[in-house]
Write a protein that holds these residues in place. Structure first.
Motif, PDB file in Angstrom:
ATOM      1  N   ILE A   1       0.852  -1.192   0.000  1.00  0.00           N
ATOM      2  CA  ILE A   1       0.000   0.000   0.000  1.00  0.00           C
ATOM      3  C   ILE A   1       0.890   1.245   0.000  1.00  0.00           C
ATOM      4  O   ILE A   1       0.647   2.225  -0.715  1.00  0.00           O
ATOM      5  N   ALA A   2       1.952   1.159   0.793  1.00  0.00           N
ATOM      6  CA  ALA A   2       2.855   2.306   0.897  1.00  0.00           C
ATOM      7  C   ALA A   2       3.598   2.572  -0.406  1.00  0.00           C
ATOM      8  O   ALA A   2       3.952   3.717  -0.711  1.00  0.00           O
ATOM      9  N   GLN A   3       3.817   1.532  -1.209  1.00  0.00           N
ATOM     10  CA  GLN A   3       4.540   1.709  -2.480  1.00  0.00           C
ATOM     11  C   GLN A   3       3.700   2.454  -3.510  1.00  0.00           C
ATOM     12  O   GLN A   3       4.235   2.983  -4.484  1.00  0.00           O
ATOM     13  N   ASP A   4       2.368   2.447  -3.302  1.00  0.00           N
ATOM     14  CA  ASP A   4       1.458   3.167  -4.203  1.00  0.00           C
ATOM     15  C   ASP A   4       1.644   2.720  -5.667  1.00  0.00           C
ATOM     16  O   ASP A   4       1.701   3.528  -6.579  1.00  0.00           O
ATOM     17  N   GLY A   5       1.718   1.406  -5.863  1.00  0.00           N
ATOM     18  CA  GLY A   5       1.899   0.869  -7.212  1.00  0.00           C
ATOM     19  C   GLY A   5       0.659   0.136  -7.696  1.00  0.00           C
ATOM     20  O   GLY A   5      -0.478   0.527  -7.385  1.00  0.00           O
ATOM     21  N   LYS A  62      -1.828  -1.177  -4.993  1.00  0.00           N
ATOM     22  CA  LYS A  62      -2.672  -0.088  -4.449  1.00  0.00           C
ATOM     23  C   LYS A  62      -3.795   0.247  -5.418  1.00  0.00           C
ATOM     24  O   LYS A  62      -4.941   0.458  -5.009  1.00  0.00           O
ATOM     25  N   ARG A  63      -3.485   0.244  -6.723  1.00  0.00           N
ATOM     26  CA  ARG A  63      -4.529   0.549  -7.725  1.00  0.00           C
ATOM     27  C   ARG A  63      -5.586  -0.559  -7.750  1.00  0.00           C
ATOM     28  O   ARG A  63      -6.779  -0.266  -7.905  1.00  0.00           O
ATOM     29  N   LEU A  64      -5.156  -1.795  -7.620  1.00  0.00           N
ATOM     30  CA  LEU A  64      -6.114  -2.910  -7.604  1.00  0.00           C
ATOM     31  C   LEU A  64      -7.033  -2.798  -6.383  1.00  0.00           C
ATOM     32  O   LEU A  64      -8.235  -3.063  -6.474  1.00  0.00           O
ATOM     33  N   ILE A  65      -6.465  -2.424  -5.250  1.00  0.00           N
ATOM     34  CA  ILE A  65      -7.273  -2.236  -4.041  1.00  0.00           C
ATOM     35  C   ILE A  65      -8.271  -1.101  -4.252  1.00  0.00           C
ATOM     36  O   ILE A  65      -9.467  -1.229  -3.936  1.00  0.00           O
ATOM     37  N   ASP A  66      -7.786  -0.004  -4.827  1.00  0.00           N
ATOM     38  CA  ASP A  66      -8.655   1.160  -5.052  1.00  0.00           C
ATOM     39  C   ASP A  66      -9.786   0.844  -6.026  1.00  0.00           C
ATOM     40  O   ASP A  66     -10.880   1.407  -5.919  1.00  0.00           O
TER      41      ASP A  66
END
Length: 611
Positions: free
Chosen positions: A594-598, A601-605
């Motif tokens: 999540i911290a890497q914002d890769g 994170k996009r899949l989670i969003d």
């Protein structure tokens, strides 16, 4: 002929059947030929009994000098009986001999047919076992690139064609030539001159027959391929009947199957037309030959210039008329063998297919999992299509590793490589430091359990489905596994409990029930490593909760690699591996990614995972 003899090798030990068959056939041929030869003394007695012949004993036929004068011997003994005991008593003796000869001939024909049928069944058993064993030993990649219906047609239909055509040809190849030789020997004994004249016509018949059956093998191969296509369409239609109806595709499926069926029928009509042409042509040629011999030989008898008496000439015609029967059988067998050879080639191709995944001669046998599974620069391709690129991954013992990423990224392929369903194209997978290609497949897979996205069950009882990988499992062990998988309660409510048959692919159970049976099967095996492809998205809320709960129980105290679809599974994983386009693009814990914002994170969003 190479294909034919190889197919024949599946009849081993053939001598067990061949020796008694040869003996029975020889007896059948001898007495079958004698049945016709006995017409000569029968007619001799009848002709004398009409009053047209001189009844003086002085007319008794002379005893022949050699044993090859069959007609002379029959005439001599018929005359001797006639004058010694009278016409009616002589007729009785001849009839008794004929009946005894026919009885012996048919008795041994029955024995020979029984023996040949046993050989046929024995050959079919060996061939079908060989082809099925070969199919089951193939790697998974073969089935990815092959049509299931084609494989089914080879095991079921083609093997059956081989059984009848090849073994029937074997039967004809021995009996009919022997019968033909026996007839010709008797014909030469009766009249060498007339027989030489009649045999001159046979090559003409053979030429016409060979022209008729010339294209049968090519048509047979084409027909068997079309039949395999039909089986494929049938399998797809039955497996996907719900989707077919849901998308109003019934007409399309009907047209596709019926079109192939019409094409197959067209090929069969052409083949049958060509095959059946051989029989009437050979029969017509046979009748023409008999007519020519009647004119030629009958003229000699009537003019007194021939070496045959009227009774012997009639016997000669009767025997010669039978010569075309074994010749006709050989013609039919020659036509049918093309069917068998074409089917045999398809079956042998399947038997010759070699698995791309094989054990080395001194493969290591593993019995425990101690440290880790490691991917070292692993590449994998389906043909020219690259699926995985330079994968480096460590899966420590006792940890849960979740694989996530867009569809088609290579997650399932990565999981399939661990139990060696396929081998890597490059790089290596190490199991406790040993390359999995150096480990026996059976021992490796005994340490790995699998629960797939699709619930794979068999048309059997619930008990046997759970105990599938442990045939000696007790009722208590099966029930214990079912309880862990949250399956026991619904099982005992079924009609026969654990002995309830669940139908084809578990059709009598709901999706959640099928999945819990699969989980119980994995629990019973109790392997140290589990490969999971979570399958809860298509289930109702209650079933989903029960299945998910049973999956969590299954993952306890094991090394687990899971293709994750639930956020809760991902968050609880020791390591999350994000795969895209065959590459590992991110790796770490939930918070780290999540911290890497890769991509993760996009899949989670985008809410790619179920809460």
């Amino acid at each position: 002929m190479k294909t034919y003899f190889r197919l024949l090798s599946f009849a081993k030990p053939i001598e067990k059947y061949a020796i008694p068959y040869i003996i029975c056939t020889i007896v059948t041929v001898i007495f079958g030929t004698l049945n016709l030869a006995l017409l000569a003394p029968l007619l001799q007695v009848l002709f004398k009994g009409t009053g047209d012949a001189d009844l003086a004993p002085a007319d008794l036929a002379q005893k022949p000098d050699g044993i090859d004068d069959i007609g002379g011997w029959f005439t001599y003994y018929a005359d001797k009986l006639y004058y010694d005991i009278g016409p009616y008593e002589a007729l009785k003796y001849v009839c008794i001999v004929i009946v005894a000869s026919v009885f012996i001939s048919n008795l041994f024909r029955y024995f020979s047919q029984r023996i040949m049928e046993n050989l046929r069944i024995h050959t079919l058993l060996n061939l079908r076992k060989s082809v099925f064993n070969s199919v089951m030993d193939l790697h998974l990649g073969y089935f990815t690139n092959s049509r299931k219906g084609d494989v089914m047609a080879k095991i079921a239909s083609d093997v059956q064609v081989v059984q009848f055509s090849v073994t029937s040809t074997l039967q004809v190849a021995f009996k009919e030539p022997l019968q033909l030789i026996a007839y010709i020997v008797v014909l030469f004994a009766l009249s060498a001159k007339l027989t030489l004249f009649s045999l001159a016509v046979i090559p003409v018949s053979a030429f016409f027959i060979s022209r008729i059956v010339k294209k049968l093998r090519e048509q047979a191969r084409e027909g068997q391929q079309s039949y395999a296509n039909m089986i494929s369409y049938l399998d797809e239609a039955l497996s996907g009947i719900k989707i077919i109806k849901a998308f109003n595709a019934v007409s399309f499926v009907k047209d596709r199957f019926n079109g192939e069926s019409e094409y197959y029928s067209k090929i069969m009509r052409r083949m049958v037309r060509r095959q059946q042409m051989g029989s009437p042509v050979s029969e017509l040629l046979g009748v023409l030959m008999v007519a020519v011999i009647l004119l030629y030989g009958g003229g000699l008898v009537l003019s007194g210039e021939g070496d045959l008496k009227a009774s012997e000439f009639i016997t000669y015609i009767a025997i010669f008329s039978q010569v075309m029967r074994p010749a006709k059988a050989l013609t039919d067998a020659f036509s049918n063998i093309h069917n068998g050879i074409a089917a045999g080639e398809r079956v042998l191709d399947l038997i010759d297919e070699r698995s791309a995944v094989t054990d080395k001669q001194n493969a290591t046998v593993v019995s425990h999992f101690k440290e880790s599974i490691s991917f070292r620069n692993v590449d994998f391709s389906y043909g020219d299509k690259r699926i995985l690129n330079h994968i480096n991954l460590e899966i420590p013992k006792g940890k849960t590793v979740a694989l996530v990423g867009p569809s088609g990224g290579g997650k399932s392929t990565l999981v399939d490589l661990m139990p060696r369903f396929m081998d890597v194209s490059d790089g290596a997978i190490l199991f406790d430091g040993i390359d999995v290609r150096d480990i026996s497949q059976e021992s490796l897979r005994s340490l790995i359990g699998t629960v797939n996205q699709e619930s794979i069950l068999f048309n059997d009882t619930i008990f046997n489905n759970i105990a599938f990988a442990k045939s000696d499992a007790t009722q208590e062990e099966v029930e214990h596994a079912a309880r862990i998988a949250n399956a026991h309660d619904f099982i005992v409510k079924t009609e026969d409990g654990y002995q309830t048959n669940i139908g084809d692919r578990g059709a009598k159970l709901s999706g959640g029930q099928r999945q819990r049976i699969c989980i119980a099967r994995a629990v019973l095996r109790n392997p140290p490593i589990m490969l999971l492809d979570e399958a809860t998205s298509a289930l109702d809320t209650e079933s989903e909760k029960l299945v998910q709960d049973s999956l969590y129980k299954l993952m306890e105290n094991r090394t687990t690699v899971v293709i994750a679809h639930r956020l809760s599974t991902i968050q609880n994983a020791d390591k999350i591996v994000v795969i895209e386009g065959g590459n590992i693009v991110e790796e770490g814990s939930h918070q780290q990614l999540i911290a890497q914002d890769g991509l993760y994170k996009r899949l989670i969003d985008m809410q790619q995972f179920v809460d």
